[in-house]
Design a protein around this motif. Sequence first.
Motif, PDB file in Angstrom:
ATOM      1  N   MET A 131      52.265 -36.064  62.858  1.00  0.00           N
ATOM      2  CA  MET A 131      51.470 -37.043  63.597  1.00  0.00           C
ATOM      3  C   MET A 131      51.715 -38.414  62.984  1.00  0.00           C
ATOM      4  SD  MET A 131      47.340 -37.267  64.174  1.00  0.00           S
ATOM      5  CE  MET A 131      46.592 -38.755  64.857  1.00  0.00           C
ATOM      6  N   GLU A 132      52.143 -39.351  63.807  1.00  0.00           N
ATOM      7  CA  GLU A 132      52.454 -40.693  63.321  1.00  0.00           C
ATOM      8  C   GLU A 132      51.600 -41.709  64.062  1.00  0.00           C
ATOM      9  OE1 GLU A 132      56.252 -43.731  63.556  1.00  0.00           O
ATOM     10  OE2 GLU A 132      56.624 -41.637  62.997  1.00  0.00           O
ATOM     11  N   VAL A 133      50.893 -42.531  63.299  1.00  0.00           N
ATOM     12  CA  VAL A 133      50.065 -43.589  63.872  1.00  0.00           C
ATOM     13  C   VAL A 133      50.577 -44.921  63.350  1.00  0.00           C
ATOM     14  CG1 VAL A 133      47.743 -44.559  64.050  1.00  0.00           C
ATOM     15  CG2 VAL A 133      48.048 -42.074  63.978  1.00  0.00           C
ATOM     16  N   ASN A 134      50.925 -45.816  64.267  1.00  0.00           N
ATOM     17  CA  ASN A 134      51.395 -47.138  63.892  1.00  0.00           C
ATOM     18  C   ASN A 134      50.355 -48.164  64.344  1.00  0.00           C
ATOM     19  OD1 ASN A 134      54.034 -46.260  62.893  1.00  0.00           O
ATOM     20  ND2 ASN A 134      54.502 -45.835  65.027  1.00  0.00           N
ATOM     21  N   ALA A 135      49.522 -48.578  63.404  1.00  0.00           N
ATOM     22  CA  ALA A 135      48.480 -49.564  63.703  1.00  0.00           C
ATOM     23  C   ALA A 135      48.793 -50.834  62.912  1.00  0.00           C
ATOM     24  CB  ALA A 135      47.106 -49.025  63.326  1.00  0.00           C
ATOM     25  N   SER A 136      49.096 -51.908  63.607  1.00  0.00           N
ATOM     26  CA  SER A 136      49.547 -53.127  62.933  1.00  0.00           C
ATOM     27  C   SER A 136      48.429 -53.861  62.206  1.00  0.00           C
ATOM     28  CB  SER A 136      50.194 -54.079  63.951  1.00  0.00           C
ATOM     29  OG  SER A 136      49.261 -54.442  64.957  1.00  0.00           O
ATOM     30  N   THR A 137      47.167 -53.604  62.564  1.00  0.00           N
ATOM     31  CA  THR A 137      46.045 -54.305  61.918  1.00  0.00           C
ATOM     32  C   THR A 137      45.233 -53.385  61.022  1.00  0.00           C
ATOM     33  OG1 THR A 137      45.904 -55.802  63.810  1.00  0.00           O
ATOM     34  CG2 THR A 137      44.016 -55.738  62.309  1.00  0.00           C
ATOM     35  N   ARG A 138      44.629 -52.329  61.579  1.00  0.00           N
ATOM     36  CA  ARG A 138      43.808 -51.432  60.781  1.00  0.00           C
ATOM     37  C   ARG A 138      43.452 -50.200  61.604  1.00  0.00           C
ATOM     38  NH1 ARG A 138      39.815 -55.239  62.515  1.00  0.00           N
ATOM     39  NH2 ARG A 138      38.057 -54.200  63.564  1.00  0.00           N
ATOM     40  N   ILE A 139      42.880 -49.200  60.906  1.00  0.00           N
ATOM     41  CA  ILE A 139      42.300 -48.017  61.539  1.00  0.00           C
ATOM     42  C   ILE A 139      40.867 -47.896  61.045  1.00  0.00           C
ATOM     43  CG2 ILE A 139      42.402 -45.499  61.782  1.00  0.00           C
ATOM     44  CD1 ILE A 139      45.383 -45.634  61.355  1.00  0.00           C
ATOM     45  N   ASP A 140      39.923 -47.756  61.948  1.00  0.00           N
ATOM     46  CA  ASP A 140      38.514 -47.642  61.580  1.00  0.00           C
ATOM     47  C   ASP A 140      38.016 -46.232  61.887  1.00  0.00           C
ATOM     48  OD1 ASP A 140      38.384 -50.329  60.853  1.00  0.00           O
ATOM     49  OD2 ASP A 140      37.896 -50.957  62.899  1.00  0.00           O
ATOM     50  N   PHE A 141      37.341 -45.610  60.921  1.00  0.00           N
ATOM     51  CA  PHE A 141      36.680 -44.330  61.107  1.00  0.00           C
ATOM     52  C   PHE A 141      35.174 -44.555  60.982  1.00  0.00           C
ATOM     53  CE2 PHE A 141      40.876 -43.045  59.576  1.00  0.00           C
ATOM     54  CZ  PHE A 141      41.215 -42.036  60.469  1.00  0.00           C
TER      55      PHE A 141
END
Length: 199
Positions: A131-141
Amino acid sequence: MIADIDARIRRHVAGIRQTFRGVLTLVKTAGAVQLVQVDGLAGEQLQDAELFQHYGLTSNPPPGTMAVVVPVGGKTSHGIVIATEHGSYRLKNLASGEVAIYTDEGDSIVLKRGHLIEATTHTFRLNTQVMEVNASTRIDFNTPMVNADQALNVSGLTTLTDGIAISGGAGATATITGDLVTVGTITNNGKAIDSSHQH
């Protein structure tokens, strides 16, 4: 003469079943093409009519779903279902241009305006090898807990604002490679082992 021809044409056309609406009562999903039982609004009943859906998308419509039936060759017995709709479960009040996938249980994926995709469900499960996630700013949980049952590798800076707790089974160790800089007291089994320690 012309009136006779018109009358013959009308009689012939009247014998050709036109496209009609019905209600699905049963769906068989095992075959290459789903087969449905349809109750027509005129009282007729179709058995094992083919339900055609777009490639890459499939659904099992619940009983009570409205359907559009096209009688191939003008024969009711050769009818195929080309469209279905269920007003009780369809997501309503979508903005112009929005797209949604939904179920009768209330789960949905909505492609909303403003470049937003919103998924609503109880359990979201991904089965994949990578699983690949490309988030240029951030990831919020926004959740009280995040669990990982195997290794967690972090290449960049890790910032913890509310403390850290490390525990493990017999023989578990914490290994730090590199310098360790602390501000505050370090204790081991209740005893200070930092610069405040006195012999």
